[in-house]
Design a protein around this motif. Sequence first.
Motif, PDB file in Angstrom:
ATOM      1  N   TYR A   1       0.814  -1.220   0.000  1.00  0.00           N
ATOM      2  CA  TYR A   1       0.000   0.000   0.000  1.00  0.00           C
ATOM      3  C   TYR A   1       0.840   1.259   0.000  1.00  0.00           C
ATOM      4  O   TYR A   1       0.449   2.271   0.549  1.00  0.00           O
ATOM      5  CB  TYR A   1      -0.973  -0.019   1.181  1.00  0.00           C
ATOM      6  N   ALA A   2       2.004   1.177  -0.647  1.00  0.00           N
ATOM      7  CA  ALA A   2       2.871   2.339  -0.718  1.00  0.00           C
ATOM      8  C   ALA A   2       2.129   3.501  -1.365  1.00  0.00           C
ATOM      9  O   ALA A   2       1.430   3.329  -2.345  1.00  0.00           O
ATOM     10  CB  ALA A   2       4.115   2.006  -1.523  1.00  0.00           C
TER      11      ALA A   2
ATOM     12  N   TYR B   1      -8.592  -4.208  -6.878  1.00  0.00           N
ATOM     13  CA  TYR B   1      -9.646  -3.535  -6.143  1.00  0.00           C
ATOM     14  C   TYR B   1     -10.487  -4.518  -5.350  1.00  0.00           C
ATOM     15  O   TYR B   1     -10.763  -4.327  -4.173  1.00  0.00           O
ATOM     16  CB  TYR B   1     -10.508  -2.754  -7.128  1.00  0.00           C
ATOM     17  N   TYR B   2     -10.893  -5.612  -6.024  1.00  0.00           N
ATOM     18  CA  TYR B   2     -11.771  -6.574  -5.349  1.00  0.00           C
ATOM     19  C   TYR B   2     -11.032  -7.333  -4.262  1.00  0.00           C
ATOM     20  O   TYR B   2     -11.569  -7.593  -3.200  1.00  0.00           O
ATOM     21  CB  TYR B   2     -12.392  -7.531  -6.372  1.00  0.00           C
TER      22      TYR B   2
ATOM     23  N   GLY C   1     -10.778  -5.211 -12.336  1.00  0.00           N
ATOM     24  CA  GLY C   1     -10.603  -4.492 -11.095  1.00  0.00           C
ATOM     25  C   GLY C   1      -9.168  -4.301 -10.674  1.00  0.00           C
ATOM     26  O   GLY C   1      -8.880  -4.105  -9.508  1.00  0.00           O
ATOM     27  N   PHE C   2      -8.249  -4.346 -11.601  1.00  0.00           N
ATOM     28  CA  PHE C   2      -6.868  -4.117 -11.212  1.00  0.00           C
ATOM     29  C   PHE C   2      -6.530  -2.646 -11.338  1.00  0.00           C
ATOM     30  O   PHE C   2      -6.782  -2.027 -12.363  1.00  0.00           O
ATOM     31  CB  PHE C   2      -5.910  -4.915 -12.096  1.00  0.00           C
ATOM     32  N   PHE C   3      -5.985  -2.089 -10.297  1.00  0.00           N
ATOM     33  CA  PHE C   3      -5.467  -0.740 -10.410  1.00  0.00           C
ATOM     34  C   PHE C   3      -4.347  -0.798 -11.427  1.00  0.00           C
ATOM     35  O   PHE C   3      -3.550  -1.730 -11.433  1.00  0.00           O
ATOM     36  CB  PHE C   3      -4.881  -0.274  -9.083  1.00  0.00           C
TER      37      PHE C   3
ATOM     38  N   ASN D   1      -8.016   3.606 -15.534  1.00  0.00           N
ATOM     39  CA  ASN D   1      -7.194   3.168 -14.418  1.00  0.00           C
ATOM     40  C   ASN D   1      -7.526   1.761 -13.973  1.00  0.00           C
ATOM     41  O   ASN D   1      -6.668   0.978 -13.627  1.00  0.00           O
ATOM     42  CB  ASN D   1      -7.383   4.113 -13.233  1.00  0.00           C
ATOM     43  N   ARG D   2      -8.770   1.490 -13.982  1.00  0.00           N
ATOM     44  CA  ARG D   2      -9.178   0.197 -13.462  1.00  0.00           C
ATOM     45  C   ARG D   2     -10.037  -0.460 -14.520  1.00  0.00           C
ATOM     46  O   ARG D   2     -11.028   0.075 -14.954  1.00  0.00           O
ATOM     47  CB  ARG D   2      -9.987   0.425 -12.181  1.00  0.00           C
TER      48      ARG D   2
END
Lengths: 203, 320
Positions: free
Chosen positions: A36-37, B292-293, B273-275, B268-269
């Motif tokens: 979570y950087a 995200y999930y 659901g991947f950043f 972005n996503r």
Amino acid sequence: MSEEKLYLYPLWLRIWHWTNAFLFLVLIFTGLSLQYAGIESTLIRFDIAVSLHNIAGIILTISFVFFVFANRFTSNSNYYRIKRKGFIKRLLKQFRYYTYGVFIHEPTPFPVSQKRKFNPLQKLSYVMVMYLMMPVIIITGFALLFPEVNLENVFGIAGIYLTDLLHIVTGFVLSVFMIVHIYFCTFGKTVWSNFKSMFTGWH
Amino acid sequence: MIANKYLLLISFLVCSYGIVAYAQDEGEEERVYDYAGENHQCIKCHGHKTFHYYNENLDREFRDRMNPYFIIDSVEYYSSNHWNFSCFDCHSYDYSNFPHPAELRLEPKPGCLDCHGGDDTYEDRSWERIDEEFQKSVHSTKHSEDFTCSMCHNPHSYKINARTNDNIKQTIQYDNGICLSCHADINKYQLIVDFVNPNVLETHAWLPNQALHWQNVRCIECHAEIKEDMLIAHNIQPKEKAVKRCVECHSENSILLASLYKYQVKENRNKLGFFNAAILNNSYIIGANRNYYLNLISLVIFGMVVIVIGIHATIRFIRK
Ligand code: HEM
């Protein structure tokens, strides 16, 4: 105290256990701060976290290998043998105790003795953790340390990503285990007695 | 029967469409090298390590070595941006003579902007903006006369990459090759300055997993000032301004999305659901790729565990 005291946690086990617990905490906090950087807010500075995480991971591996060998060659391994027959039944019995019996002050169904250190739930979780989860997290961890060993690409997704996902998910499950584990350690004679045992060796 | 007829008709249509499509494809693919013949009179010498020429004074053939820096790889040339150019588009006709007349040496060579300035065929390449940014860069401010675009873009071989190459790793290698052609090669470096180039491996010793980083990020990610309106940032900044903080890349708002992955980043996503999904099929950057999930699920599970333990402990306490 009517029962006599049992010497259940030999010195090597206690040393391993507290080293392990300490490293685990370091790994959890550094691991979280890597995952979570953020630009503004980070728990621990990224490069420091990377180094700490690597070092703790390597020592943890050594201590894990030590545990496996020590457990293999001492009688402590007896506590980790699962007898299949009726195991599910015994699990349910223990489960019932934790969800119901304990509230109405039933006696524990599997009291600790020289022959039996763990109740069925403990046994199952310790075996899963020590012989399944720990190997997975260690192997994936080393694969991330030496990224060239990962598959380049699996179905259009970077192989290293899958490795990392496995590492993170296992880490999460282990963290949950640790919290539940610590809670269940308060089920001794008093809330603190099991923790004391892990320091003194005597149950 | 009727069904059969339709089937026949449909298969005929499909086939003919296939042929037309194929023909069109071919038309786009096939390059006609208008100047291959003309260029050969230069390539026959400049394309090889050795060349021969007829010395009229001595009345015999001579063999000689070509100056390695004057060798033009014809394969690279014919796949470069300027594949359909005659050498004479940029060089004087007088080069047809050998030995080349001495005064040609002093002749100015065309710069990129001489042709591309005000070029609206490739408007989105933003030539003027690139020039502007380049003028601000350390290279240009310190050595404006000597350091030209062609120091980085060999006019005979530059092939546009970042915009067109789907393989990010190749682009990274290509673009880093541009910088390393000087920063890892003292001969070219000293075209600009007298001193010895510092070893990049040593000056970047602070970066862990160096080999991995060189394969997965470009020099310009850390050294060029990112500009919203440009695909390739051209302002190489003084070393004090280089990116040194790991989290600039290893975080959710990774700068890589504004540079290396700029072309790929549409959202972005994505559905999964991947950043920072754009990065995913090429590499995995700790901190930048989060699911995200997974985040949500782990938070929920964690919360539930804590709550259950809390309730359990409370009841235990009450019933004591
Ligand atoms: C700060 C965190 C931890 C605390 C406070 C803690 C505490 C304890 C205590 C008090 C016991 C004795 C349990 C009993 O008598 O029933 C124990 C046993 C054990 N713990 Fe932990 N623990 C921690 C972390 C961990 C972690 C991270 C692991 C593994 C990944 C782990 C694995 C084990 C195992 C396998 C045993 C059984 C040892 C044996 O007797 O063979 N513990 N722990």
